[in-house]
Design a protein around this motif. Structure first.
Motif, PDB file in Angstrom:
ATOM      1  N   PHE A 106       0.829  -1.218   0.000  1.00 26.50           N
ATOM      2  CA  PHE A 106       0.000   0.000   0.000  1.00 26.50           C
ATOM      3  C   PHE A 106       0.862   1.267   0.000  1.00 26.50           C
ATOM      4  O   PHE A 106       0.548   2.257  -0.643  1.00 26.50           O
ATOM      5  N   ALA A 107       2.002   1.192   0.736  1.00 24.67           N
ATOM      6  CA  ALA A 107       2.898   2.342   0.775  1.00 24.67           C
ATOM      7  C   ALA A 107       3.448   2.631  -0.621  1.00 24.67           C
ATOM      8  O   ALA A 107       3.583   3.785  -1.047  1.00 24.67           O
ATOM      9  N   GLU A 108       3.762   1.556  -1.333  1.00 24.23           N
ATOM     10  CA  GLU A 108       4.275   1.695  -2.701  1.00 24.23           C
ATOM     11  C   GLU A 108       3.246   2.404  -3.594  1.00 24.23           C
ATOM     12  O   GLU A 108       3.570   3.331  -4.343  1.00 24.23           O
ATOM     13  N   ILE A 109       1.999   1.903  -3.500  1.00 24.44           N
ATOM     14  CA  ILE A 109       0.918   2.484  -4.309  1.00 24.44           C
ATOM     15  C   ILE A 109       0.736   3.964  -3.982  1.00 24.44           C
ATOM     16  O   ILE A 109       0.632   4.816  -4.842  1.00 24.44           O
ATOM     17  N   ARG A 110       0.762   4.224  -2.665  1.00 27.54           N
ATOM     18  CA  ARG A 110       0.543   5.596  -2.225  1.00 27.54           C
ATOM     19  C   ARG A 110       1.665   6.521  -2.707  1.00 27.54           C
ATOM     20  O   ARG A 110       1.421   7.647  -3.154  1.00 27.54           O
ATOM     21  N   ALA A 111       2.878   6.044  -2.678  1.00 21.13           N
ATOM     22  CA  ALA A 111       4.014   6.844  -3.159  1.00 21.13           C
ATOM     23  C   ALA A 111       3.839   7.162  -4.641  1.00 21.13           C
ATOM     24  O   ALA A 111       4.147   8.260  -5.109  1.00 21.13           O
ATOM     25  N   HIS A 112       3.314   6.183  -5.354  1.00 23.70           N
ATOM     26  CA  HIS A 112       3.114   6.417  -6.774  1.00 23.70           C
ATOM     27  C   HIS A 112       2.065   7.496  -7.018  1.00 23.70           C
ATOM     28  O   HIS A 112       2.226   8.372  -7.873  1.00 23.70           O
ATOM     29  N   PHE A 113       1.016   7.454  -6.202  1.00 20.68           N
ATOM     30  CA  PHE A 113      -0.010   8.486  -6.322  1.00 20.68           C
ATOM     31  C   PHE A 113       0.584   9.864  -6.016  1.00 20.68           C
ATOM     32  O   PHE A 113       0.342  10.840  -6.726  1.00 20.68           O
ATOM     33  N   GLU A 114       1.413   9.899  -4.936  1.00 23.69           N
ATOM     34  CA  GLU A 114       2.009  11.188  -4.562  1.00 23.69           C
ATOM     35  C   GLU A 114       2.834  11.767  -5.702  1.00 23.69           C
ATOM     36  O   GLU A 114       2.783  12.963  -5.977  1.00 23.69           O
ATOM     37  N   SER A 115       3.590  10.906  -6.376  1.00 26.24           N
ATOM     38  CA  SER A 115       4.447  11.463  -7.421  1.00 26.24           C
ATOM     39  C   SER A 115       3.604  11.947  -8.598  1.00 26.24           C
ATOM     40  O   SER A 115       3.909  12.969  -9.218  1.00 26.24           O
ATOM     41  N   GLY A 116       2.499  11.252  -8.878  1.00 29.67           N
ATOM     42  CA  GLY A 116       1.605  11.720  -9.943  1.00 29.67           C
ATOM     43  C   GLY A 116       0.994  13.062  -9.581  1.00 29.67           C
ATOM     44  O   GLY A 116       0.921  13.979 -10.401  1.00 29.67           O
ATOM     45  N   ALA A 117       0.578  13.203  -8.311  1.00 28.51           N
ATOM     46  CA  ALA A 117      -0.051  14.445  -7.861  1.00 28.51           C
ATOM     47  C   ALA A 117       0.954  15.592  -7.887  1.00 28.51           C
ATOM     48  O   ALA A 117       0.633  16.710  -8.289  1.00 28.51           O
ATOM     49  N   ALA A 118       2.199  15.284  -7.492  1.00 28.72           N
ATOM     50  CA  ALA A 118       3.214  16.342  -7.443  1.00 28.72           C
ATOM     51  C   ALA A 118       3.553  16.844  -8.849  1.00 28.72           C
ATOM     52  O   ALA A 118       3.891  18.010  -9.046  1.00 28.72           O
ATOM     53  N   GLY A 119       3.451  15.957  -9.844  1.00 30.36           N
ATOM     54  CA  GLY A 119       3.817  16.339 -11.207  1.00 30.36           C
ATOM     55  C   GLY A 119       2.685  17.022 -11.965  1.00 30.36           C
ATOM     56  O   GLY A 119       2.824  17.351 -13.140  1.00 30.36           O
ATOM     57  N   LEU A 120       1.551  17.244 -11.306  1.00 31.84           N
ATOM     58  CA  LEU A 120       0.402  17.832 -12.009  1.00 31.84           C
ATOM     59  C   LEU A 120       0.667  19.295 -12.338  1.00 31.84           C
ATOM     60  O   LEU A 120       0.956  20.086 -11.443  1.00 31.84           O
ATOM     61  N   PRO A 121       0.574  19.674 -13.635  1.00 34.31           N
ATOM     62  CA  PRO A 121       0.812  21.080 -13.980  1.00 34.31           C
ATOM     63  C   PRO A 121      -0.283  21.972 -13.387  1.00 34.31           C
ATOM     64  O   PRO A 121      -1.462  21.662 -13.531  1.00 34.31           O
TER      65      PRO A 121
END
Ligand code: PHE
Length: 368
Positions: A27-42
């Motif tokens: 779950f931590a892995e999945i969540r980290a992936h979400f965070e990086s997607g959110a951080a890269g949002l223009p």
């Protein structure tokens, strides 16, 4: 998607994540992936935000749906408690983060530079120019406004009464010959209507509606049954002027005309009044200006006379006051009527009136 996300497409058994610790790690892995997607949002890009939301919360193919299908459903009862709790937490986190990001995108999107790539070349819009007739009208209006005249407009379709009779031009008067015009075809028995041959009918309308003092100019289109050539058109423009008050003498008339001519053609220009005739002015005059081509010496523009005819004018004929209920003993005034095309042709040295109406941009662009 990267390997990290691909894990939601496999069951926990396949991933070898059976223990609560292993499940938490996934779950931590999945969540980290979400965070990086959110951080890269223009910022300010609502389209990118929508894509991110669909990737995570989309009902059919979103990551959270896949986790429910692949991790939760096949899990053992003990695992289910752990997976269910972690999934709920993840879902709450994703939803809340997306809400915040949406507000941010919308706020940025409302800004002046949103969606704009400043590195692109600009879009050059072709701007039109004011038509030379419009420019001339504006200038004429400016001059008369500056000495207290106000601008009024009136109908282009008139009755013979306003176009002729009330201007002291009775039915068989020879002055009507120069003002043949177009008549509106109407059912038999309707009152006659015509296209006005001059802006003078507005003298009558105005005086009918208001008591002196009157100081108006009337720009507008007029019509005559003329064959088109370089100086004639069946539709053209005039500016009428009318000033009526107590104590307006020929002096005020002459002074106003001279002021106008100097403003319009330059301070050096001289003015000359020649006797003329109009049924609605007495005395009547043609206003001439010293030729702008030769300053009076004689040239081709003025046909060697040194003078250029500008417009017709005169003191309002008392007979006209009778038609509008003004006391001719108390009031006096002057009127003038000038052709706007004629003024524009003089001003810009245009020799063919038809150029005004052809809308050829190569002509129009010369009057920036
Ligand atoms: N209406 C006249 C014309 O069109 C011009 C004019 C107006 C003359 C006002 C005198 C006073 O010829």
């Amino acid at each position: 998607m990267t390997d990290a996300t691909a894990i939601h497409e496999q069951t926990l058994a396949v991933l070898g994540a059976g223990s609560p610790e292993a499940i938490s790690a996934r779950f931590a892995e999945i969540r980290a992936h979400f965070e990086s997607g959110a951080a890269g949002l223009p910022a300010g890009d609502l389209g990118a935000w929508t894509a991110l939301r669909n990737a995570w919360l989309g009902r059919a193919s979103g990551v959270l749906t896949a986790i429910g299908d692949n991790w939760l459903k096949p899990a053992t009862p003990e695992q289910k408690r752990v997976v269910g709790k972690a999934l709920n937490e993840l879902k709450a986190h994703v939803e809340q983060t997306l809400e915040t990001l949406k507000a941010r995108a919308e706020a940025a999107g409302a800004g002046p530079l949103s969606g704009m790539d400043l590195s692109l070349p600009g879009v050059r819009r072709t701007l039109g120019t004011r038509h030379p007739l419009r420019q001339t009208l504006d200038e004429l209006e400016r001059i008369f406004r500056s000495i207290g005249f106000s601008v009024v407009e009136g109908p282009e379709i008139e009755t013979p009464y306003y176009n002729f009779e009330a201007l002291n031009i009775p039915e068989h008067h020879p002055a009507r010959d120069t003002m043949d015009t177009f008549y509106v075809s109407l059912p038999k028995g309707s009152p006659e209507l015509l296209l006005r041959t001059h802006t003078s009918p507005m003298q009558i309308h105005t005086m009918e509606q208001q008591k002196p003092p009157v100081r108006i100019i009337v720009p507008g289109r007029v019509y005559r049954r003329d064959n088109p050539d370089s100086t004639h058109s069946f539709a053209f423009h005039q500016i009428e002027g009318l000033a009526v008050d107590t104590d307006i003498t020929f002096c005020e008339f002459k002074g106003t005309v001279e002021y106008f001519v100097r403003e319009f053609l330059g301070q050096k220009t001289r003015t000359r009044l020649r006797p003329s005739y109009f049924p609605f002015t007495e005395p009547s005059a043609e206003v001439d200006a010293s030729c702008f081509g030769c300053d009076g010496a004689g040239c081709r523009i003025c046909k060697q006379t040194g003078w250029i005819e500008l417009f017709g004018a005169g003191m309002v004929d008392p007979a006209v006051y009778g038609f509008v209920g003004y006391d001719a003993k108390r009031f006096s005034g002057f009127a003038f009527g000038m052709g706007v095309e004629r003024m524009a042709m003089m001003r810009y040295g245009i020799t063919d009136i038809q150029l005004f109406y052809q809308n050829d941009v190569r002509f129009l662009r010369q009057f920036e």
